[in-house]
Design an enzyme around this catalytic site. Structure first.
Site, PDB file in Angstrom:
ATOM      1  N   PRO A 183       0.751  -1.289   0.011  1.00  0.00           N
ATOM      2  CG  PRO A 183      -0.814  -1.489   1.556  1.00  0.00           C
ATOM      3  CD  PRO A 183       0.641  -2.027   1.159  1.00  0.00           C
ATOM      4  CB  CYS A 184       1.161   4.132  -2.296  1.00  0.00           C
ATOM      5  SG  CYS A 184       2.086   5.657  -2.538  1.00  0.00           S
ATOM      6  CD  GLN A 185       1.079   3.755   4.893  1.00  0.00           C
ATOM      7  OE1 GLN A 185       2.234   2.734   4.715  1.00  0.00           O
ATOM      8  NE2 GLN A 185       0.521   3.719   6.005  1.00  0.00           N
TER       9      GLN A 185
END
Length: 447
Positions: A73-75
Site C-alpha cells: 500500500p502506498c502512503q
C-alpha cells in the site's frame, strides 16, 4: 534451482499463483485483511506459512529466501523529499519491506504499486523509495507495465520495481518524456545504483473482454430499468455509445448526478479499464447485453355461447392482449451488415437467449434500436481479468467469501500473467548467481 520467496501484503496471492507455477516455493507470507487471508488459505492448501500483521513480526523470524515480492500500500512519507533515506521511510508500509530486506538480504526483490506512485508529491515519494533501496544495498530498475499486453483484456498500468543486491551499476538509457521517463531522470539525479533488467517487451493486445464474459449470470448483477434508461439517455446525449465490431460494449459515463453509475468496460478494441480497488455496487464495471423484448399487442377474439342443443345463443368480439417476442441481437456476419447492432455482447446461433417478461421489468426498451440490458461484471469475470482461474475463484466462493469481498480482492490483486512473465526473467538471474557460487545467505555474508 528452487526459487524460495516470501510474499508480503499478499492479498489473494497474485504473486504466488505465478511463481508457484514457475516452480517457486513460498516460505513465508503476510496479510492483515481477514477476508483476503480466508481466500489465501482456500487457494493454497491452508497456507500454514501465512502470517498476520507484518509490522508485528521480527525480521529475524522470517525464513531465508532468494526473492521478496509484494504489492505494498502506498502512503505519503511524513518528510518526503528531504533525502533522509532509510530513516525517512519509517512509519510507512514500504518501510516494512526495507526493514526485512535489510536484515534478510534476499538476492532480488519484485515490488508493485500504482502508476501514480511515480508522480506522487511531485515525485518525492518515489525518490525517497529509490534512496532507501540504495541505502540498504540494492541496485534498482523499474518500468510501467500494462496488463493488457499479457493475455488479459484489462487496461491496468502498474509500476514494477526490480531490486538486485549484487548487480553492478549500469546507467539507464532514458528516452521520451512520459511519467516513467521523468521518474527515471529524477532517480538518476539522486546518484543511486541502477541496472538494466531484462524486461519482457510485450506490446500486443491478444485478448478481448468478450473472452472472459460468462454466458449466463444471475439477475442480481443487472441494473434496474430506471438506472439503465437514465444511463443510456446520458450516453446518447453525449454521443458516447461505443461502436465496435469486436466487442460492442457500452460507452463511458462517469459522475451522473454525483455518482459513478457506469464504468466503461471496453475500448473499441475490447479491453476493459482497470478493475477499481474495492470494486462493488455502482463502481463495478458494467457491460451491455442483448435481450428478448416482450411486447404487448392486441387482437380480436370471438367469444360464442351455445345451448345444450347446440343452438347459438350469443356471440361477442373481445380485445385480447397478445404477447409477441422480438429478439434483439448483434449480427456481424459480412452478408448482413445492415443488421448489426452496437453496444452489446454477441450471441452465437443456438446460444440460449435472455428472456424477460414485461411484468418482471428486468430490462429497458428505449423505443428504438439499440436496446440494452446493463449489468455489472461478475466476481468471476473480474478474477479472470486478473489472470486467476475459475477453479481458484470458485474455491474462494465455496469458502464463504462474499461477492463484495471477491470484487475487492480482484481490484487489489496483481495480474497473475504479468508476474509470470516477470518471474521468467527473474529466475535466470538467480540461476546464474548459483552457478558462479556467489549465492549468499545472511549467515554466509556475516562469516
Amino acid at each position: 534451482m528452487t526459487l524460495r520467496y516470501i510474499e508480503l501484503f499478499a492479498g489473494i496471492g497474485g504473486f504466488r499463483s505465478a511463481l508457484d507455477a514457475l516452480g517457486g516455493v513460498c516460505v513465508f507470507a503476510s496479510e492483515i485483511d481477514k477476508y483476503a487471508s480466508q481466500a489465501y488459505q482456500a487457494l493454497y492448501n491452508g497456507a500454514a506459512e501465512l502470517h498476520g500483521d507484518i509490522t508485528k513480526i521480527d525480521a529475524q523470524d522470517i525464513p531465508d529466501h532468494d526473492v521478496l515480492v509484494g504489492g505494498f500500500p502506498c502512503q505519503a512519507f511524513s518528510v518526503a523529499g528531504q533525502r533522509k533515506g532509510f530513516e525517512e521511510a519509517r512509519g510507512t508500509l514500504f518501510f516494512e519491506i526495507a526493514r526485512i530486506a535489510k536484515t534478510k538480504r534476499p538476492r532480488l526483490m519484485l515490488l508493485e504499486n500504482v502508476k501514480g506512485l511515480l508522480s506522487h508529491d511531485g515525485g518525492k515519494t518515489f525518490e525517497t523509495m529509490c534512496a532507501v533501496l540504495n541505502d540498504i544495498g540494492y541496485a534498482i530498475d523499474f518500468r510501467i507495465v500494462n496488463s493488457k499486453h499479457y493475455g488479459v483484456p484489462q487496461n491496468r498500468e502498474r509500476i514494477f520495481v526490480v531490486c538486485d543486491r549484487d548487480a553492478e551499476h549500469e546507467d539507464w538509457n532514458v528516452s521520451g518524456n512520459d511519467v516513467g521517463a521523468k521518474a527515471k531522470r529524477r532517480a538518476q539525479a539522486l546518484g543511486v545504483r541502477t541496472f538494466n533488467f531484462d524486461w519482457p517487451e510485450n506490446n500486443e493486445v491478444t485478448a478481448r473482454l468478450r473472452d472472459v464474459l460468462e454466458a449466463q449470470v444471475g439477475e442480481k448483477y443487472y441494473l434496474s430499468e430506471e438506472k439503465t434508461a437514465k444511463l443510456i439517455a446520458q450516453l446518447e446525449e453525449r454521443g458516447q455509445i461505443a461502436e465496435s465490431d469486436d466487442c460492442g460494449m457500452v460507452g463511458y459515463v462517469d459522475g451522473i448526478n454525483g455518482h459513478d453509475i457506469c464504468r466503461r468496460v471496453s475500448t473499441p478494441t475490447g479491453v476493459a479499464p482497470t478493475i477499481p480497488t474495492g470494486s462493488s455496487g455502482n463502481t463495478t464495471p458494467k457491460i451491455a447485453e442483448p435481450y428478448t423484448v416482450f411486447q404487448k399487442t392486441t387482437s380480436w377474439t370471438t367469444t360464442v355461447k351455445y345451448d345444450e342443443t347446440g343452438t347459438l345463443q350469443a356471440a361477442r368480439l373481445d380485445k385480447v392482449p397478445q404477447v409477441v417476442t422480438e429478439e434483439v441481437r448483434a449480427v456481424l456476419t459480412p452478408e448482413r451488415p445492415e443488421k448489426r447492432q452496437n453496444g452489446r455482447r454477441f450471441k452465437e446461433d443456438g446460444e440460449e437467449s435472455f428472456t424477460l417478461t414485461a411484468q418482471d421489468k428486468h430490462g429497458v426498451a428505449i423505443g428504438r434500436y439499440p436496446r440494452y440490458r446493463i449489468r455489472k461484471l461478475t466476481p468471476r469475470e473480474c478474477w479472470r481479468l486478473q489472470g486467476f482461474t475459475d477453479a481458484q475463484h470458485d474455491a474462494v466462493a465455496a469458502a464463504g467469501v462474499s461477492d463484495s469481498q471477491r470484487y475487492k480482492q480482484a481490484g487489489n490483486a496483481v495480474t497473475v500473467n504479468v508476474i509470470h512473465a516477470l518471474g521468467e526473467r527473474l529466475i535466470p538471474r538467480l540461476a546464474e548467481l548459483s552457478e558462479t557460487g556467489n549465492r549468499l545467505t545472511p549467515e554466509k555474508e556475516a562469516a
